[in-house]
Design a protein around this motif. Sequence first.
Motif, short mmCIF file in Angstrom:
data_model
loop_
_atom_site.label_atom_id
_atom_site.label_comp_id
_atom_site.label_asym_id
_atom_site.label_seq_id
_atom_site.Cartn_x
_atom_site.Cartn_y
_atom_site.Cartn_z
N HIS A 151 0.78 -1.22 0.02
CA HIS A 151 0.10 -0.04 -0.10
C HIS A 151 0.85 1.26 -0.07
CE1 HIS A 151 0.91 -0.78 4.10
NE2 HIS A 151 0.73 0.43 4.40
N ILE A 152 2.14 0.94 0.40
CA ILE A 152 2.88 2.31 0.69
C ILE A 152 3.32 2.88 -0.81
CG2 ILE A 152 5.23 3.23 1.35
CD1 ILE A 152 4.72 1.24 3.67
N ASN A 153 3.50 1.72 -1.69
CA ASN A 153 4.31 2.37 -3.26
C ASN A 153 3.19 2.22 -4.18
OD1 ASN A 153 5.32 -0.58 -2.53
ND2 ASN A 153 4.49 -0.28 -4.55
N ILE A 154 2.06 1.76 -3.83
CA ILE A 154 0.98 1.39 -4.90
C ILE A 154 0.61 2.55 -5.91
CG2 ILE A 154 -0.97 1.49 -3.70
CD1 ILE A 154 -0.06 -0.78 -6.84
N LEU A 155 0.49 3.82 -5.46
CA LEU A 155 0.23 4.98 -6.20
C LEU A 155 1.32 5.52 -7.01
CD1 LEU A 155 -2.15 6.93 -3.97
CD2 LEU A 155 -2.78 5.73 -5.99
N ALA A 156 2.49 5.20 -6.25
CA ALA A 156 3.91 5.73 -7.10
C ALA A 156 3.98 4.67 -8.34
CB ALA A 156 5.06 5.75 -6.37
N HIS A 157 3.55 3.34 -8.10
CA HIS A 157 3.67 2.39 -9.08
C HIS A 157 2.83 2.74 -10.25
CE1 HIS A 157 5.99 -1.26 -7.30
NE2 HIS A 157 6.71 -0.33 -7.21
N ILE A 158 1.62 3.13 -9.88
CA ILE A 158 0.31 3.05 -10.87
C ILE A 158 0.84 4.43 -11.90
CG2 ILE A 158 -1.77 4.05 -11.24
CD1 ILE A 158 -2.75 2.49 -8.92
N ALA A 159 1.47 5.46 -11.30
CA ALA A 159 1.91 6.69 -12.01
C ALA A 159 3.05 6.01 -13.16
CB ALA A 159 2.79 7.63 -11.28
N ILE A 160 4.08 5.05 -12.59
CA ILE A 160 4.74 4.68 -13.49
C ILE A 160 4.17 3.80 -14.50
CG2 ILE A 160 6.65 2.81 -13.94
CD1 ILE A 160 7.51 3.70 -11.07
N TYR A 161 3.05 2.99 -14.56
CA TYR A 161 2.37 1.90 -15.43
C TYR A 161 1.62 3.00 -16.28
CZ TYR A 161 3.16 -1.49 -11.67
OH TYR A 161 3.76 -2.36 -10.88
N GLN A 162 1.04 4.18 -15.94
CA GLN A 162 0.35 5.05 -16.59
C GLN A 162 1.43 5.80 -17.84
OE1 GLN A 162 -1.36 7.53 -13.47
NE2 GLN A 162 -3.20 6.91 -13.89
#
Length: 217
Positions: free
Chosen positions: A62-73
Amino acid sequence: MGQKRMLPYHKILVSGARGRLGSVICTRLSADYQIIEHVRGLDLSTVIALHQPDLIIDVTSHINILAHIAIYQRHAIPVIIGTSGISPVDARLVCEATPFPLLIVPNFSMGFKTLIQQAVILSSQYKVSKIIETHHNQKKDSPSGSSLFLADRLDTTIESIRVPRYIAKHEIQFCMEGSLITISHEVTDKSSFIPGILHAIEYISSKPSAQIYYPGS
Ligand SMILES: NC(=O)C1=CN([C@@H]2O[C@H](COP(=O)(O)OP(=O)(O)OC[C@H]3O[C@@H](n4cnc5c(N)ncnc54)[C@H](OP(=O)(O)O)[C@@H]3O)[C@@H](O)[C@H]2O)C=CC1
Ligand SMILES: O=C(O)C1=N[C@H](C(=O)O)C[C@H](O)C1
């Protein structure tokens, strides 16, 4: 002689590949797909650019998931997010801002969809009292991701319990004149997540818009 079914993808990158869920996913999928393991310490964007996967599955934290999503985008490769901890508000914002197939899957267990469907029916007749979620005490986030989405749907509160050597249970209590009705969904074996993961892979191959997704019929 039966024909071998065409698989929708060839190369799947699993971020969180060595975790409890990631390792089960890699073991099962490696029979049919080339698996790229992404683990903590490797730069995610570099690994994606190097290996060019045609699907990504994220089961990290949960700590990194929004940062990972920005990379996937930025890479615009189809992605299935099993990682918990994304709030329903953030999940909706992510979906609105993502113009390629991205599935946020709060719970891969196929029975969880039935729990939601039955809860919605009961909530039209009875007052929802609370959600109780029980998980193993190694789980890093609280409350669980699934309970955040249930609470959003049912407009109620969440109680979290952590127990050693447990897997996962979500219960919903409804109250009526001096009595309670409780419905629950419990995972008793981690392998129960696999059919939902296969279901999500099949579904995302139909190129849906970005969405919150519950595998099951
Ligand atoms: N949707 C669903 O049905 C399910 C969702 N989950 C969710 O999936 C996630 C993983 O669960 P679980 O496998 O039990 O947890 P684990 O902690 O066992 O596994 C997570 C793995 O991800 C790694 N990791 C953490 N941060 C990063 C990062 N920034 N980059 C790459 N790897 C990273 C961890 O490494 P390290 O050990 O070094 O921290 C670990 O190997 C959780 O959010 C959980 O809630 C779990 C079960 C079912
Ligand atoms: O961490 C887990 O184990 C689980 N996480 C998901 C969640 O947070 O809802 C799904 C399932 O409950 C197992």
